[in-house]
Design an enzyme around this catalytic site. Sequence first.
Site, PDB file in Angstrom:
ATOM      1  N   LYS A 193       0.813  -1.220   0.000  1.00  0.00           N
ATOM      2  CA  LYS A 193       0.000   0.000   0.000  1.00  0.00           C
ATOM      3  C   LYS A 193       0.848   1.272   0.000  1.00  0.00           C
ATOM      4  O   LYS A 193       0.448   2.270  -0.569  1.00  0.00           O
ATOM      5  CB  LYS A 193      -1.027  -0.001   1.125  1.00  0.00           C
ATOM      6  CG  LYS A 193      -0.463  -0.033   2.509  1.00  0.00           C
ATOM      7  CD  LYS A 193      -1.583  -0.079   3.532  1.00  0.00           C
ATOM      8  CE  LYS A 193      -1.120  -0.492   4.890  1.00  0.00           C
ATOM      9  NZ  LYS A 193       0.082   0.102   5.449  1.00  0.00           N
ATOM     10  N   ARG A 220      -5.911   2.498  12.025  1.00  0.00           N
ATOM     11  CA  ARG A 220      -5.449   1.122  12.180  1.00  0.00           C
ATOM     12  C   ARG A 220      -6.405   0.318  13.056  1.00  0.00           C
ATOM     13  O   ARG A 220      -6.283  -0.879  13.173  1.00  0.00           O
ATOM     14  CB  ARG A 220      -4.086   1.130  12.880  1.00  0.00           C
ATOM     15  CG  ARG A 220      -2.900   1.189  11.945  1.00  0.00           C
ATOM     16  CD  ARG A 220      -2.279  -0.168  11.881  1.00  0.00           C
ATOM     17  NE  ARG A 220      -0.869  -0.312  11.590  1.00  0.00           N
ATOM     18  CZ  ARG A 220      -0.113   0.320  10.733  1.00  0.00           C
ATOM     19  NH1 ARG A 220      -0.562   1.317  10.054  1.00  0.00           N
ATOM     20  NH2 ARG A 220       1.140  -0.020  10.547  1.00  0.00           N
ATOM     21  N   ARG A 240      12.547  -7.050   2.243  1.00  0.00           N
ATOM     22  CA  ARG A 240      12.494  -5.650   1.811  1.00  0.00           C
ATOM     23  C   ARG A 240      13.747  -4.851   2.205  1.00  0.00           C
ATOM     24  O   ARG A 240      14.246  -4.958   3.317  1.00  0.00           O
ATOM     25  CB  ARG A 240      11.257  -5.032   2.486  1.00  0.00           C
ATOM     26  CG  ARG A 240      11.001  -3.602   2.183  1.00  0.00           C
ATOM     27  CD  ARG A 240       9.561  -3.245   2.436  1.00  0.00           C
ATOM     28  NE  ARG A 240       9.149  -3.251   3.830  1.00  0.00           N
ATOM     29  CZ  ARG A 240       7.904  -3.009   4.236  1.00  0.00           C
ATOM     30  NH1 ARG A 240       6.956  -2.762   3.348  1.00  0.00           N
ATOM     31  NH2 ARG A 240       7.598  -3.025   5.509  1.00  0.00           N
ATOM     32  N   ARG A 289      14.458  -1.603   7.282  1.00  0.00           N
ATOM     33  CA  ARG A 289      13.786  -1.060   8.453  1.00  0.00           C
ATOM     34  C   ARG A 289      14.065  -1.947   9.657  1.00  0.00           C
ATOM     35  O   ARG A 289      14.128  -3.150   9.563  1.00  0.00           O
ATOM     36  CB  ARG A 289      12.276  -1.010   8.204  1.00  0.00           C
ATOM     37  CG  ARG A 289      11.857   0.288   7.571  1.00  0.00           C
ATOM     38  CD  ARG A 289      10.448   0.210   7.070  1.00  0.00           C
ATOM     39  NE  ARG A 289       9.510  -0.291   8.065  1.00  0.00           N
ATOM     40  CZ  ARG A 289       8.208  -0.375   7.850  1.00  0.00           C
ATOM     41  NH1 ARG A 289       7.713   0.017   6.687  1.00  0.00           N
ATOM     42  NH2 ARG A 289       7.400  -0.834   8.769  1.00  0.00           N
ATOM     43  N   ARG A 308       3.478  -7.903  13.915  1.00  0.00           N
ATOM     44  CA  ARG A 308       2.754  -6.858  13.174  1.00  0.00           C
ATOM     45  C   ARG A 308       1.557  -7.455  12.450  1.00  0.00           C
ATOM     46  O   ARG A 308       0.489  -6.861  12.403  1.00  0.00           O
ATOM     47  CB  ARG A 308       3.696  -6.156  12.189  1.00  0.00           C
ATOM     48  CG  ARG A 308       4.537  -5.079  12.878  1.00  0.00           C
ATOM     49  CD  ARG A 308       5.814  -4.783  12.136  1.00  0.00           C
ATOM     50  NE  ARG A 308       5.619  -4.257  10.818  1.00  0.00           N
ATOM     51  CZ  ARG A 308       6.568  -4.309   9.858  1.00  0.00           C
ATOM     52  NH1 ARG A 308       7.730  -4.872  10.114  1.00  0.00           N
ATOM     53  NH2 ARG A 308       6.333  -3.794   8.693  1.00  0.00           N
TER      54      ARG A 308
END
Length: 216
Positions: free
Chosen positions: A13, A88, A127, A161, A172
């Site tokens: 997203k 959220r 990532r 990250r 998460r």
Amino acid sequence: MNIIFLGAPGSGKGTQAAMLAKELNIPAISTGEVLRKEVDQQTEIGKIAKSRMELGKLVPDEVVVDIIKNRIVKLDCDKGFILDGFPRNLTQALILDEMLSELNKRIDRVFNFDVSEEVLIKRISGRFSCKKCGTVYNRYFRQPAKEGVCDNCGSIEFESRNDDNEATVKNRLKVYRESTFALIQFYQKNNLLVSVAAIESAPLIFEVLIKSMKTI
Ligand code: ADP
């Protein structure tokens, strides 16, 4: 045009938010990005957020609500905005509705980025991004054309990250599953929700978004 992007970590997203923001000439506001900056700069907000983010937990509602409150009144949000990572949970969604009605604004569309957990874990743990320009890559799916060199700016420095490790990712995803179901129902009830099969390639997903935006 005020838009919300819902989707698990790794659903893509953020990438789509940046693309759509450019196309519509409105800002994409990522609470995660704002929070990471606060952590880097060691501000008061950053101090509150750091440990929770490292554990994959949500930052307290008051903190993110304040961030959004201060951001959506800025001039560049006049024509609209894309919210990436907010709301959220249902509490945040209800507060957002109140905030917007005080400003005589409303949400026009909510995109839900749908993708299996197996793919999500690979996407997140693989990532990494260019330290200089932020272009995002993936060890499994999208390496730079020339290994170790950014396609976009030629830099050779990359970073990951802090919260993109497997343990944090699992948490998460758990937090996401627990809090987002109610959100999806809420926006479905309000007839704002459009689900997007986020397993497709980025350009294809983008086409779906653009088509859907034309129906508003
Ligand atoms: P992801 O969706 O991949 O987890 P984000 O960049 O959106 O990444 O968020 C990173 C972290 O920032 C989250 O795990 C959470 O701790 C915090 N965060 C971001 N947005 C919110 C929010 N709306 N409410 C509470 N915490 C948030």
